[in-house]
Structures are given as C-alpha cells and as structure tokens.
Write a protein that holds these residues in place. Structure first.
Motif, mmCIF file in Angstrom:
data_model
loop_
_atom_site.group_PDB
_atom_site.id
_atom_site.type_symbol
_atom_site.label_atom_id
_atom_site.label_comp_id
_atom_site.label_asym_id
_atom_site.label_seq_id
_atom_site.Cartn_x
_atom_site.Cartn_y
_atom_site.Cartn_z
ATOM 1 N N TRP A 66 0.746 -1.020 -0.181
ATOM 2 C CA TRP A 66 -0.224 -0.066 0.043
ATOM 3 C C TRP A 66 0.900 1.417 -0.220
ATOM 4 O O TRP A 66 1.444 1.538 0.502
ATOM 5 N N ARG A 67 0.250 2.618 -0.648
ATOM 6 C CA ARG A 67 1.168 3.788 -0.398
ATOM 7 C C ARG A 67 0.186 4.878 -0.465
ATOM 8 O O ARG A 67 -1.325 4.651 -1.639
ATOM 9 N N ILE A 68 0.362 5.870 -0.134
ATOM 10 C CA ILE A 68 -0.674 7.250 -0.695
ATOM 11 C C ILE A 68 0.071 7.718 -1.459
ATOM 12 O O ILE A 68 1.131 8.457 -0.687
ATOM 13 N N ASN A 69 -0.521 8.842 -2.772
ATOM 14 C CA ASN A 69 0.411 9.397 -3.175
ATOM 15 C C ASN A 69 -0.551 10.583 -3.851
ATOM 16 O O ASN A 69 -1.592 10.532 -4.856
ATOM 17 N N GLY A 70 -0.193 11.293 -2.944
ATOM 18 C CA GLY A 70 -1.221 13.342 -3.093
ATOM 19 C C GLY A 70 -2.399 12.400 -2.642
ATOM 20 O O GLY A 70 -2.587 12.202 -1.262
ATOM 21 N N THR A 71 -3.038 12.784 -3.297
ATOM 22 C CA THR A 71 -5.118 12.621 -3.100
ATOM 23 C C THR A 71 -5.667 10.948 -2.981
ATOM 24 O O THR A 71 -6.627 10.760 -3.656
ATOM 25 N N LEU A 98 -8.546 9.696 -2.251
ATOM 26 C CA LEU A 98 -9.688 9.921 -1.419
ATOM 27 C C LEU A 98 -10.443 11.288 -1.283
ATOM 28 O O LEU A 98 -10.032 12.110 -2.282
ATOM 29 N N ALA A 99 -11.073 11.301 -0.573
ATOM 30 C CA ALA A 99 -12.772 12.043 -0.470
ATOM 31 C C ALA A 99 -12.003 13.735 -0.487
ATOM 32 O O ALA A 99 -13.157 14.356 -0.641
ATOM 33 N N SER A 100 -10.599 14.062 0.717
ATOM 34 C CA SER A 100 -10.582 14.794 0.828
ATOM 35 C C SER A 100 -9.179 15.055 0.428
ATOM 36 O O SER A 100 -8.048 14.321 0.064
ATOM 37 N N ALA A 101 -8.795 15.820 0.754
ATOM 38 C CA ALA A 101 -7.025 16.534 0.547
ATOM 39 C C ALA A 101 -6.293 15.868 1.255
ATOM 40 O O ALA A 101 -6.307 15.146 2.300
ATOM 41 N N CYS A 102 -5.026 14.583 0.534
ATOM 42 C CA CYS A 102 -4.194 14.513 1.322
ATOM 43 C C CYS A 102 -3.531 14.296 2.578
ATOM 44 O O CYS A 102 -3.044 15.847 3.002
ATOM 45 N N ASN A 109 2.665 10.271 0.958
ATOM 46 C CA ASN A 109 4.205 11.675 0.149
ATOM 47 C C ASN A 109 3.040 12.845 -0.675
ATOM 48 O O ASN A 109 2.048 12.075 -1.187
ATOM 49 N N CYS A 110 2.507 13.743 -0.047
ATOM 50 C CA CYS A 110 1.802 14.510 -0.345
ATOM 51 C C CYS A 110 2.787 15.518 -1.075
ATOM 52 O O CYS A 110 2.413 16.681 -1.893
#
Length: 256
Positions: free
Chosen positions: A175-180, A227-231, A254-255
């Motif tokens: 898993w990872r989060i890139n921006g939104t 993502l329903a909101s900002a990072c 990672n925003c």
C-alpha cells in the motif's frame, strides 16, 4: 478491441452485493460472489436468470468447468455467452474478446424453469502463470416484446475466470498514498480480491475513499482509490478484507 474496451472501462455500478460493468446494455451485472441470482428490473416483465458458480477456477489438472444457467422467469430467455481476456492498465480494468478458452454453447434459448449447462474448456495444456478472463452472459432481446412496442431491459452478467492460478506466484501486496490517491500494488502473480477498505488517521479520524467497492488487483498490476479529501499529513492505518481475510497496514502519505 479498442471500442469495446473503452465502453467496458467507463460503465460501472454496484447492485445487490456484486460489482457490475456494461457493454452498452440497459442493466449489467458483474456477477461476483456472494449473490447467485440476478433479477431484471420490473420493466423486463419478470425475466430472471440464476447463475452458479459465480467464479470459475481451472487449476492445472482440470480440463474444463461448467456453469449452470437457470431461467426462473415465466417465459423463455435467449442468452449469449462470450469470453473476454481481462487485464489492467493504469489501474483500470481492460477487456478484449478472447478465444483462449472454448465456451459452449454460445447462443442458448432457456425454457421457463429449465437449466442450461455452459462448458468452459481449455484449448491447450496448462502453463505457468495465472490467466484471467471474464465470462459474459448476455440476455438477448425478446422479438415478441419488440413487436408489441414494449421496451425490454437487457442484462449482462460477468463471471471472473482464473486459469492455472495454482501455477502462479503468490500475491504480494504493498500500500502507499501518493497525493490524493491510495494505491495498492500487486507485485506477485495471483489476483487479489479486495472486498472493503477503511482508512483512519493516527487520531482515529476516518479517511473517506471514492469508489470504495469490490475491486480486484491482478498480478503485476496496481489499482487506486481517490481520497475524498486532501492528502492526509499523518500516518494512516489501512484495514482491508482481501480474499476473505482481514489485513492491516500502516502507511505514511507522500503529499509532495
């Protein structure tokens, strides 16, 4: 099969516990587990088709599988079956007509209350690596309804078909989060079925996801959710049901 692929990738919805896609049909169903029956809308005058099983796996030792189509409506149903190769590109499903397996019969008339057996057969020997397909079952228009000037809703059900899954490397997920966007990468060889995903910050605040429904991530592929909101700026705990098992992970966004 560029035109068909474009339509397939754009139309998606959730109905009665399954996930759905369409080739321009009025109503379409990707007939995944757990529901074994799919009902037409009221405008279709009670047309109903039961399908079992809703997932096909041809292991290396198997030469074929069967699907049971049962017409529980009060009138005959005309049905067409077709096979599509299934891949993923840029996180989206892609489908193309395929003759890698034999599907027989291809066009069927099922009497009221009757059951039709559809066979899915190999055309060659088993080989390493999982092969993925979708078996489409289309309800064809009833000419008698067209003659009376009545509109008929058409249905499509699609079943996942996995071939030589037992000869593929295991699933390896990250898993990872890139921006939104939340991303799930599968660097392994087997497809993973993602039932639900939930995100929470370290303070316990839920992080809503867009398109949070049943998904598959094929081997050597990546899928994502918006993502329903900002990072978010703090580590996030992920809880997901994957292939029937609950899994947890923690990622740092990672925003940048």
């Amino acid at each position: 099969m560029i035109r068909t692929v474009a339509v397939l990738s754009k139309l998606a919805m959730i109905v009665a516990g399954g996930s759905f896609f369409s080739l321009g049909l009025a109503h379409a169903a990707r007939a995944d587990e757990p529901s074994a029956a799919a009902a037409a809308p009221p405008a279709d005058r009670g047309a109903r088709l039961n399908i079992a099983p809703l997932r096909i796996e041809l292991e290396a030792a198997k030469t074929g599988a069967t699907v049971m189509l049962t017409n529980t409506s009060a009138r005959p149903l005309a049905v067409q079956t077709r096979l599509f190769a299934w891949s993923q590109e840029a996180g989206e499903d892609r489908f193309a007509p395929s003759s890698a397996l034999t599907v027989s019969p291809s066009i069927i008339s099922i009497a009221s209350g009757a059951t039709q057996i559809v066979r899915v057969l190999r055309t060659g020997a088993a080989s390493p690596g999982e092969k993925r397909f979708r078996l489409a079952v289309d309800q064809l228009p009833d000419p008698s309804l067209a003659q009376t000037g009545e509109a008929e809703a058409r249905l499509r059900f699609t079943l996942p078909v996995f071939v030589d899954r037992d000869k593929a490397e295991p699933t390896v997920l990250a898993w990872r989060i890139n921006g939104t966007r939340l991303e799930l990468a599968n660097s392994g060889g087997r497809t993973a079925r993602i039932m639900t995903v939930a995100l929470k910050t370290t303070s316990g605040t839920p992080v809503p996801l867009e398109r949070n429904s049943l998904r598959y991530v094929l081997g050597q592929s990546t899928i994502s959710w918006g993502l329903a909101s900002a990072c978010v700026t703090t580590p996030v705990t992920i809880t997901a049901v994957i292939d029937g098992q609950t899994a947890n992970a923690q990622v740092s966004p990672n925003c940048g």
